[in-house]
Write a protein that holds these residues in place. Structure first.
Motif, mmCIF file in Angstrom:
data_model
loop_
_atom_site.group_PDB
_atom_site.id
_atom_site.type_symbol
_atom_site.label_atom_id
_atom_site.label_comp_id
_atom_site.label_asym_id
_atom_site.label_seq_id
_atom_site.Cartn_x
_atom_site.Cartn_y
_atom_site.Cartn_z
ATOM 1 N N THR A 256 -15.191 11.437 41.114
ATOM 2 C CA THR A 256 -13.912 11.837 40.556
ATOM 3 C C THR A 256 -13.772 11.381 39.106
ATOM 4 N N ALA B 182 -16.103 13.583 37.058
ATOM 5 C CA ALA B 182 -15.819 15.013 37.082
ATOM 6 C C ALA B 182 -15.094 15.470 35.829
ATOM 7 N N SER C 26 -18.739 20.832 36.446
ATOM 8 C CA SER C 26 -18.371 19.485 36.862
ATOM 9 C C SER C 26 -19.595 18.830 37.497
ATOM 10 N N PRO D 57 -20.056 17.509 40.563
ATOM 11 C CA PRO D 57 -20.432 18.046 41.883
ATOM 12 C C PRO D 57 -21.053 19.444 41.804
ATOM 13 N N GLN D 58 -20.550 20.290 40.924
ATOM 14 C CA GLN D 58 -21.134 21.624 40.763
ATOM 15 C C GLN D 58 -22.562 21.530 40.240
ATOM 16 N N TYR E 206 -16.494 25.441 47.268
ATOM 17 C CA TYR E 206 -16.118 24.422 46.292
ATOM 18 C C TYR E 206 -15.620 25.084 45.007
ATOM 19 N N ILE E 207 -16.309 26.080 44.537
ATOM 20 C CA ILE E 207 -15.924 26.749 43.291
ATOM 21 C C ILE E 207 -14.593 27.480 43.453
ATOM 22 N N THR F 13 -12.141 26.734 45.534
ATOM 23 C CA THR F 13 -11.010 25.818 45.703
ATOM 24 C C THR F 13 -10.771 24.922 44.490
ATOM 25 N N HIS F 14 -11.695 24.816 43.569
ATOM 26 C CA HIS F 14 -11.502 23.933 42.399
ATOM 27 C C HIS F 14 -11.396 24.730 41.149
#
Length: 97
Positions: free
Chosen positions: A6, A9, A17, A19-20, A93-94, A96-97
């Motif tokens: 976090t 990110a 980011s 995580p991506q 993930y993509i 939702t973020h």
């Protein structure tokens, strides 16, 4: 670990980011592994992969080559399932973020 992701990110890597970026690297590794495993398997027509696997049969013997073929088939199945799961995880993930 979550705190690390976090806080990191906020700093994008190549416009992604953290995580991506990590998911992209994992997806790339899975894709290359899947391509290599498929190419090394011998098919019914035994063109390119038959040439590569043919050397294994003459070196190790036919029984060992058959067991290696079975191991590669299982590994291909596992890698392809992991690849599909990773694509879905990355997509959600993509979205939702």
């Amino acid at each position: 670990m979550i705190g690390l992701l976090t806080t990191a990110a906020a700093k994008p890597i190549l416009g992604l980011s953290v995580p991506q970026f990590i998911m992209g690297i994992v997806l790339l590794i899975l894709a290359v592994a899947l391509i290599v495993l498929v190419l090394f398997q011998s098919g019914k027509d035994k063109r390119l992969s038959g040439t590569i696997a043919g050397a294994a049969e003459t070196f190790f013997g036919k029984s060992k080559a058959a067991s290696n073929e079975k191991k590669m088939t299982i590994a291909t199945t596992i890698i392809s399932i992991l690849f599909a799961i990773m694509v879905l995880v990355m997509y959600f993930y993509i979205v939702t973020h």
